[in-house]
Design a protein around this motif. Structure first.
Motif, PDB file in Angstrom:
ATOM      1  N   GLU A  10       0.830  -1.199   0.000  1.00  0.00           N
ATOM      2  CA  GLU A  10       0.000   0.000   0.000  1.00  0.00           C
ATOM      3  C   GLU A  10       0.871   1.259   0.000  1.00  0.00           C
ATOM      4  OE1 GLU A  10      -3.999   1.317   2.161  1.00  0.00           O
ATOM      5  OE2 GLU A  10      -2.314   1.142   3.567  1.00  0.00           O
ATOM      6  N   SER A  18       5.093   2.891  -7.530  1.00  0.00           N
ATOM      7  CA  SER A  18       4.169   1.785  -7.764  1.00  0.00           C
ATOM      8  C   SER A  18       4.783   0.646  -8.554  1.00  0.00           C
ATOM      9  CB  SER A  18       2.931   2.271  -8.512  1.00  0.00           C
ATOM     10  OG  SER A  18       2.196   3.153  -7.722  1.00  0.00           O
ATOM     11  N   GLN A  31     -12.467  -9.944 -11.190  1.00  0.00           N
ATOM     12  CA  GLN A  31     -13.543  -8.975 -11.388  1.00  0.00           C
ATOM     13  C   GLN A  31     -14.340  -8.746 -10.114  1.00  0.00           C
ATOM     14  OE1 GLN A  31     -15.477 -10.821 -14.746  1.00  0.00           O
ATOM     15  NE2 GLN A  31     -14.300  -9.588 -16.205  1.00  0.00           N
ATOM     16  N   HIS A  34     -10.276  -6.955  -6.481  1.00  0.00           N
ATOM     17  CA  HIS A  34      -8.871  -6.852  -6.857  1.00  0.00           C
ATOM     18  C   HIS A  34      -8.257  -5.578  -6.287  1.00  0.00           C
ATOM     19  CE1 HIS A  34     -11.062  -4.772 -10.091  1.00  0.00           C
ATOM     20  NE2 HIS A  34     -10.037  -3.928 -10.064  1.00  0.00           N
ATOM     21  N   ILE A  35      -6.960  -5.505  -6.361  1.00  0.00           N
ATOM     22  CA  ILE A  35      -6.231  -4.315  -5.924  1.00  0.00           C
ATOM     23  C   ILE A  35      -6.334  -3.286  -7.034  1.00  0.00           C
ATOM     24  CG2 ILE A  35      -3.947  -3.412  -5.319  1.00  0.00           C
ATOM     25  CD1 ILE A  35      -3.311  -6.296  -4.275  1.00  0.00           C
ATOM     26  N   ASN A  36      -6.728  -2.073  -6.693  1.00  0.00           N
ATOM     27  CA  ASN A  36      -6.863  -1.013  -7.691  1.00  0.00           C
ATOM     28  C   ASN A  36      -5.559  -0.840  -8.458  1.00  0.00           C
ATOM     29  OD1 ASN A  36      -9.517  -0.467  -7.025  1.00  0.00           O
ATOM     30  ND2 ASN A  36      -9.000   1.193  -5.634  1.00  0.00           N
ATOM     31  N   GLY A  37      -5.677  -0.777  -9.767  1.00  0.00           N
ATOM     32  CA  GLY A  37      -4.518  -0.596 -10.624  1.00  0.00           C
ATOM     33  C   GLY A  37      -3.791  -1.877 -10.986  1.00  0.00           C
ATOM     34  N   SER A  38      -4.263  -3.006 -10.476  1.00  0.00           N
ATOM     35  CA  SER A  38      -3.607  -4.277 -10.784  1.00  0.00           C
ATOM     36  C   SER A  38      -3.991  -4.749 -12.187  1.00  0.00           C
ATOM     37  CB  SER A  38      -3.967  -5.343  -9.742  1.00  0.00           C
ATOM     38  OG  SER A  38      -5.355  -5.618  -9.768  1.00  0.00           O
ATOM     39  N   GLN A 106      -7.024  -4.295   4.411  1.00  0.00           N
ATOM     40  CA  GLN A 106      -7.858  -3.171   4.010  1.00  0.00           C
ATOM     41  C   GLN A 106      -9.066  -2.998   4.928  1.00  0.00           C
ATOM     42  OE1 GLN A 106      -7.361  -0.892   1.186  1.00  0.00           O
ATOM     43  NE2 GLN A 106      -5.357  -1.740   1.695  1.00  0.00           N
TER      44      GLN A 106
END
Length: 123
Positions: A10, A18, A31, A34-38, A106
């Motif tokens: 994180e 990143s 879908q 997931h981890i944002n941006g993965s 999270q």
């Protein structure tokens, strides 16, 4: 082989360094959560059964100039992807505990806090 814990990932996602987060779980699981941006390359079942061919075909999609963090359900199959990437010259690491631990972190779940305390990650 190295591992990265959710708080470390994180921090790296937020501080501008990143890594390329590679989620190898099946598309429907990705879908759903997931981890944002993965990025999703759904080779989980192939790697789990020992078949690297589909993952090797996808290597051209993965940038070599950026560290890669592999993600699966619990981190076990992602280790296979990390090893393969390292053998191909990538700087790669595995998200310890996979998406399960990421979600626990999270959500600040009791299970995550207990495991993290026992592992010495929390005071």
């Amino acid at each position: 082989m190295s591992k990265i814990n959710p708080p470390e990932l994180e921090e790296r996602l937020e501080d501008g360094t990143s890594p390329y987060v590679l989620d190898i779980r099946p598309r429907k699981d990705y879908q759903r959560m997931h981890i944002n941006g993965s990025h999703n390359v759904p080779v989980y079942h192939d790697l789990r059964s020992g078949d690297e061919s589909e993952f090797r075909k996808a290597l051209s999609q993965i940038p070599q100039d950026n560290p890669v963090v592999t993600v699966c359900k619990a981190g076990i199959v992602a280790r296979k992807a990390t090893t393969l990437l390292e053998n191909e010259g990538y700087e790669a690491t595995t998200l310890a505990g996979g998406i399960r631990r990421w979600n626990g972190y999270q959500n600040n779940s009791l299970g995550y806090r207990l495991r993290a305390t026992l592992a010495g990650l929390l005071p």
